[in-house]
Design an enzyme around this catalytic site. Structure first.
Site, short mmCIF file in Angstrom:
data_model
loop_
_atom_site.label_atom_id
_atom_site.label_comp_id
_atom_site.label_asym_id
_atom_site.label_seq_id
_atom_site.Cartn_x
_atom_site.Cartn_y
_atom_site.Cartn_z
N THR A 178 0.87 -1.27 -0.04
CA THR A 178 -0.05 0.14 0.05
C THR A 178 1.08 1.30 0.06
O THR A 178 0.53 2.30 -0.31
CB THR A 178 -0.96 0.09 1.21
OG1 THR A 178 -0.06 0.15 2.41
CG2 THR A 178 -1.80 -1.24 1.40
N ASP A 180 16.99 2.84 -1.85
CA ASP A 180 16.27 2.84 -0.55
C ASP A 180 17.30 3.24 0.36
O ASP A 180 18.31 2.81 0.79
CB ASP A 180 15.89 1.44 -0.35
CG ASP A 180 15.33 1.08 0.88
OD1 ASP A 180 15.60 1.43 1.96
OD2 ASP A 180 14.08 0.45 0.92
N ASP A 192 18.23 0.92 3.43
CA ASP A 192 19.08 -0.11 2.89
C ASP A 192 20.68 0.15 2.55
O ASP A 192 21.54 -0.46 2.92
CB ASP A 192 18.47 -0.94 1.76
CG ASP A 192 17.27 -1.82 2.32
OD1 ASP A 192 17.21 -2.20 3.32
OD2 ASP A 192 16.62 -1.95 1.24
C1 PRP Z 1 11.73 5.39 3.83
C2 PRP Z 1 12.42 6.70 4.21
C3 PRP Z 1 10.90 7.42 4.53
C4 PRP Z 1 9.91 6.90 3.91
C5 PRP Z 1 9.78 8.00 2.81
O1 PRP Z 1 11.52 4.53 4.97
O2 PRP Z 1 13.02 6.67 5.13
O3 PRP Z 1 10.82 6.93 6.13
O4 PRP Z 1 10.40 5.55 3.28
O5 PRP Z 1 8.47 7.38 2.01
P1 PRP Z 1 6.96 8.02 2.14
O6 PRP Z 1 7.40 9.38 2.15
O7 PRP Z 1 6.25 7.55 0.93
O8 PRP Z 1 6.32 7.61 3.41
P2 PRP Z 1 11.30 2.90 4.96
O9 PRP Z 1 9.65 2.65 4.80
O10 PRP Z 1 11.83 2.21 3.72
O11 PRP Z 1 11.64 2.33 6.04
P3 PRP Z 1 13.20 2.38 6.67
O12 PRP Z 1 13.80 3.47 6.74
O13 PRP Z 1 13.06 1.51 7.91
O14 PRP Z 1 13.93 1.28 5.50
N1 URA Z 2 12.01 5.61 0.50
C1 URA Z 2 13.30 5.22 0.22
O1 URA Z 2 14.48 4.95 0.95
N2 URA Z 2 13.61 5.71 -1.04
C2 URA Z 2 12.68 6.18 -1.95
O2 URA Z 2 12.91 6.62 -3.06
C3 URA Z 2 11.53 6.23 -1.37
C4 URA Z 2 11.15 5.63 -0.14
#
Ligand code: PRP
Ligand code: URA
Length: 210
Positions: free
Chosen positions: A109, A201, A204
């Protein structure tokens, strides 16, 4: 562009951002760059901090000088990737407190799911900087700021490294009172809601989990 969105395109920031985006950049350098960019952005985004005059005795004479006017600050990284920005901002403002908000995006989602929240007890006396390198759909930042507002901080600013136009629009509609500072405003989101061209990401790449 919304009046509360500030793009920090200082040449040093742009140079570091360019290396950050490169797929060949490994985790060690990626972490260092995130931290350095966060430090430079912190420097720029604290320009409006109030100062007060004090008297300082130099080896030569007594001078009127300026110090920060006792503003209390807090940094709140959104886990995980926001953690990468903490060292950089603390290197400039070591007395700040640090809260944490844990969120991840549901892979189907793309909506944020929150799993952790621990904030300084005296947040109502503080200026809060919310930290997350990526503003994609805006869902995570919007929910994090909504949560933080429940604690009535004095001011909130949101600091990200790369933003998508979709995220900026959603965030400024949800929180028009919260300034957004970013180093790069990118083109769009792809079908997986990743920022294009982006950097992949962020979590990651910081933690080497893929
Ligand atoms: C990533 C990033 C933000 C989010 C941004 O986190 O660090 O928190 O996605 O996306 P959005 O603006 O669409 O909400 P992620 O969900 O990958 O989690 P992580 O940092 O734990 O890898
Ligand atoms: N979260 C990430 O880490 N990268 C993107 O491009 C979008 C969401």
């Amino acid at each position: 562009m919304h009046e509360n969105v500030f793009i920090m395109d200082h040449p040093l920031i742009q140079h570091k951002l360019s290396i950050l985006r490169d797929e060949r950049t490994g985790s060690k350098q990626f972490r260092e760059l995130i931290s350095e960019i966060a430090m430079l952005m912190c420097y720029e985004s604290t320009r409006d901090l109030p100062t007060r005059e004090v008297e300082t005795k130099t080896p030569i004479t007594v001078a009127k000088t300026r110090v920060l006017a006792g503003r209390k600050m807090a940094f709140v990284p959104i886990l995980r990737a926001g953690l990468g920005m903490v060292d950089g901002v603390l290197s400039l403002i070591p007395a700040a407190k640090v809260g944490h908000i844990g969120m991840y995006r549901d892979p189907e989602t793309h909506k944020p799911i929150d799993y952790y929240c621990k904030l300084p007890a005296d947040l109502n006396e503080r200026d809060v900087f919310v930290l997350d390198p990526m503003l994609a759909t805006g869902g995570s930042a919007i929910d994090a700021v909504t949560r933080i507002k429940e604690f009535s901080p004095k001011r909130i600013k949101f600091m990200c490294i790369i933003a998508a136009p979709e995220g900026v629009k959603a965030f400024t509609e949800a929180h028009p009172d919260v300034p957004v500072y970013c180093a790069g405003l990118d083109e769009c989101l792809n079908e997986h809601c990743y920022i294009v061209p982006g950097l992949g990401d962020a979590g990651d790449r910081i933690f080497g989990t893929k």
